[in-house]
Motif scaffolding. Structure first.
Motif, short mmCIF file in Angstrom:
data_model
loop_
_atom_site.label_atom_id
_atom_site.label_comp_id
_atom_site.label_asym_id
_atom_site.label_seq_id
_atom_site.Cartn_x
_atom_site.Cartn_y
_atom_site.Cartn_z
N ALA A 29 0.82 -1.21 0.00
CA ALA A 29 0.00 0.00 0.00
C ALA A 29 0.86 1.26 0.00
O ALA A 29 0.54 2.24 -0.68
N ARG A 30 1.95 1.25 0.74
CA ARG A 30 2.81 2.43 0.83
C ARG A 30 3.51 2.72 -0.50
O ARG A 30 3.66 3.85 -0.90
N GLU A 31 3.94 1.67 -1.18
CA GLU A 31 4.68 1.83 -2.43
C GLU A 31 3.78 2.19 -3.61
O GLU A 31 4.24 2.74 -4.60
N ALA A 32 2.50 1.88 -3.51
CA ALA A 32 1.57 2.03 -4.64
C ALA A 32 1.43 3.49 -5.07
O ALA A 32 1.43 4.40 -4.24
N ASP A 33 1.28 3.67 -6.36
CA ASP A 33 0.97 4.98 -6.93
C ASP A 33 -0.55 5.07 -7.04
O ASP A 33 -1.15 4.67 -8.03
N TRP A 34 -1.17 5.60 -5.98
CA TRP A 34 -2.62 5.59 -5.89
C TRP A 34 -3.29 6.45 -6.96
O TRP A 34 -4.40 6.14 -7.39
N GLU A 35 -2.63 7.51 -7.40
CA GLU A 35 -3.20 8.33 -8.47
C GLU A 35 -3.33 7.50 -9.75
O GLU A 35 -4.36 7.58 -10.44
N GLU A 36 -2.30 6.71 -10.07
CA GLU A 36 -2.36 5.87 -11.27
C GLU A 36 -3.38 4.75 -11.11
O GLU A 36 -4.07 4.39 -12.06
N ILE A 37 -3.47 4.19 -9.92
CA ILE A 37 -4.44 3.12 -9.67
C ILE A 37 -5.86 3.64 -9.89
O ILE A 37 -6.69 2.97 -10.51
N GLU A 38 -6.15 4.84 -9.41
CA GLU A 38 -7.49 5.40 -9.56
C GLU A 38 -7.85 5.69 -11.02
O GLU A 38 -9.02 5.76 -11.37
N LYS A 39 -6.86 5.82 -11.89
CA LYS A 39 -7.11 6.07 -13.32
C LYS A 39 -7.41 4.79 -14.09
O LYS A 39 -7.84 4.85 -15.24
N LEU A 40 -7.18 3.63 -13.48
CA LEU A 40 -7.39 2.36 -14.17
C LEU A 40 -8.88 2.10 -14.41
O LEU A 40 -9.73 2.58 -13.65
N PRO A 41 -9.20 1.29 -15.43
CA PRO A 41 -10.58 0.86 -15.60
C PRO A 41 -11.05 0.10 -14.34
O PRO A 41 -10.23 -0.50 -13.64
N PRO A 42 -12.35 0.12 -14.05
CA PRO A 42 -12.85 -0.46 -12.80
C PRO A 42 -12.39 -1.89 -12.52
O PRO A 42 -12.04 -2.22 -11.39
N LYS A 43 -12.39 -2.74 -13.53
CA LYS A 43 -12.01 -4.13 -13.33
C LYS A 43 -10.54 -4.26 -12.91
O LYS A 43 -10.20 -4.99 -11.98
N LEU A 44 -9.66 -3.50 -13.56
CA LEU A 44 -8.24 -3.55 -13.22
C LEU A 44 -7.98 -2.89 -11.86
O LEU A 44 -7.16 -3.37 -11.08
N LYS A 45 -8.68 -1.79 -11.60
CA LYS A 45 -8.53 -1.11 -10.32
C LYS A 45 -8.92 -2.04 -9.17
O LYS A 45 -8.21 -2.15 -8.17
#
Length: 99
Positions: A40-56
């Motif tokens: 969770a700490r390493e994740a790029d949450w801005e990029e994750i939120e841009k993913l399509p719903p299924k991938l997110k």
């Protein structure tokens, strides 16, 4: 073999955590929680939120559970592509804590 404290020391050396602040909290966590926290700490949450719903949803599932196969199946991607996706959003595909 790395113990949880050795991993914390490594993260502190890299400047990713303040060991004095984090150590009391990690003393209460089990290995799964430590791995989840690193993902969770390493994740790029801005990029994750841009993913399509299924991938997110698949990436978030992997961050929470560490179950790469289940998350990969949910994503609909081949395993190699899912691992590449994790790398793209800066989620460590594999976190190992050896005690």
């Amino acid at each position: 073999m790395w113990r949880s404290y050795e991993l914390l020391a490594h993260l502190a050396e890299k400047g990713l955590i303040n060991l004095e602040e984090e150590l009391p909290r990690y003393e209460r966590l089990d290995t799964d929680s430590l791995e989840r926290d690193v993902r969770a700490r390493e994740a790029d949450w801005e990029e994750i939120e841009k993913l399509p719903p299924k991938l997110k949803a698949a990436v978030k599932l992997y961050i929470q559970t560490g179950d790469i196969r289940l998350a990969q199946k949910l994503s609909g991607l081949p395993l190699e592509d899912f691992v590449q996706l994790l790398r793209r959003v800066k989620v460590p595909p594999f976190v190992t804590v050896i005690e």
